[in-house]
Motif scaffolding. Structure first.
Motif, PDB file in Angstrom:
ATOM      1  N   ALA A 215      24.969 -37.506  41.591  1.00  0.00           N
ATOM      2  CA  ALA A 215      25.125 -38.521  40.540  1.00  0.00           C
ATOM      3  C   ALA A 215      26.325 -38.209  39.653  1.00  0.00           C
ATOM      4  O   ALA A 215      27.087 -39.112  39.279  1.00  0.00           O
ATOM      5  N   ASP A 216      26.547 -36.930  39.329  1.00  0.00           N
ATOM      6  CA  ASP A 216      27.677 -36.548  38.482  1.00  0.00           C
ATOM      7  C   ASP A 216      29.010 -36.693  39.216  1.00  0.00           C
ATOM      8  O   ASP A 216      30.019 -37.068  38.614  1.00  0.00           O
TER       9      ASP A 216
ATOM     10  N   LEU B  92      19.178 -41.475  46.669  1.00  0.00           N
ATOM     11  CA  LEU B  92      19.785 -40.138  46.604  1.00  0.00           C
ATOM     12  C   LEU B  92      19.708 -39.565  45.197  1.00  0.00           C
ATOM     13  O   LEU B  92      19.396 -38.383  45.002  1.00  0.00           O
ATOM     14  N   VAL B  93      19.993 -40.405  44.213  1.00  0.00           N
ATOM     15  CA  VAL B  93      19.971 -39.952  42.818  1.00  0.00           C
ATOM     16  C   VAL B  93      18.545 -39.603  42.391  1.00  0.00           C
ATOM     17  O   VAL B  93      18.310 -38.546  41.798  1.00  0.00           O
TER      18      VAL B  93
ATOM     19  N   ALA C  53      19.772 -35.408  44.699  1.00  0.00           N
ATOM     20  CA  ALA C  53      20.788 -34.913  45.637  1.00  0.00           C
ATOM     21  C   ALA C  53      21.849 -34.074  44.924  1.00  0.00           C
ATOM     22  O   ALA C  53      22.328 -34.433  43.847  1.00  0.00           O
ATOM     23  N   VAL C  54      22.183 -32.960  45.552  1.00  0.00           N
ATOM     24  CA  VAL C  54      23.187 -32.035  45.030  1.00  0.00           C
ATOM     25  C   VAL C  54      24.300 -31.910  46.058  1.00  0.00           C
ATOM     26  O   VAL C  54      24.043 -31.826  47.264  1.00  0.00           O
ATOM     27  N   VAL C  55      25.541 -31.901  45.580  1.00  0.00           N
ATOM     28  CA  VAL C  55      26.686 -31.605  46.443  1.00  0.00           C
ATOM     29  C   VAL C  55      26.856 -30.087  46.378  1.00  0.00           C
ATOM     30  O   VAL C  55      27.549 -29.553  45.515  1.00  0.00           O
ATOM     31  N   ALA C  56      26.182 -29.398  47.274  1.00  0.00           N
ATOM     32  CA  ALA C  56      26.153 -27.934  47.239  1.00  0.00           C
ATOM     33  C   ALA C  56      27.499 -27.350  47.656  1.00  0.00           C
ATOM     34  O   ALA C  56      28.108 -27.793  48.639  1.00  0.00           O
TER      35      ALA C  56
END
Length: 185
Positions: A101-102, A131-132, A136-139
């Protein structure tokens, strides 16, 4: 003379007001790990270029504008740590990176659907809200070790499955690893 002064004041006001927007959309200085395309209000680069965007061209990714993120730009976003088993039922690891989301907010993304695409061509299309809502994380790393090309990097979409009971039965379908491109429509 009065007209000239008003014009100068108006032009100066436009420049001063535009400076914060330009700072937010500053292009990355390091190697780009992730490119977001589609409906964006804060692009950092122009559209697809036949001469330079060979990998995008090979994967039939065409775009009018994009927001690019290098490692440092992703690290400047608020990073979170989440615990998750990946693959499902395997060991639990600590993943770190910004919330999807960020990342989408930093690109000024607006839309209903997100397509996440991996280096090998694997792609999933998922409603952005889903997803939000699932966190969800962009690892960028697993157990403190940054991802690299050849393992799960440069980035991987992960979810806090070990921390949230509502995600316990979630399959691995949307856990895209080696992602380089997100399209928002």
């Amino acid at each position: 003379m009065l007209t000239f002064s008003r014009r100068m004041f108006g032009a100066l006001a436009v420049v001063v007001l535009a400076v914060p927007a330009l700072a937010e959309t500053k292009a990355p200085t390091g190697p780009v790990l992730l490119t977001v395309t589609g409906k964006l209000d804060l692009p950092t680069r122009a559209g697809f270029n036949d001469e330079d965007d060979k990998f995008f061209g090979f994967n039939a990714v065409d775009f009018d504008q994009a927001a690019q993120f290098d490692y440092e730009k992703l690290r400047t976003l608020t990073n979170v740590e989440v615990k998750a088993d990946f693959p499902k039922g395997g060991s639990v690891f600590t993943f770190e990176g910004p919330l999807l989301a960020d990342v989408l907010d930093a690109a000024g993304a607006s839309g209903k659907m997100v397509t996440v695409q991996a280096l090998d061509g694997y792609a999933v299309e998922v409603p952005m809200d889903e997803l939000v809502e699932k966190g969800a994380v962009v690892a960028l790393s697993r157990n403190g070790v940054p991802f690299g090309i050849g393992d799960y990097g440069p980035t991987q979409i992960v979810f806090p499955r070990a921390e949230r009971t509502d995600l316990a039965d979630m399959p691995d379908d949307n856990w895209v690893w080696s992602i380089y491109h997100i399209s928002v429509q």
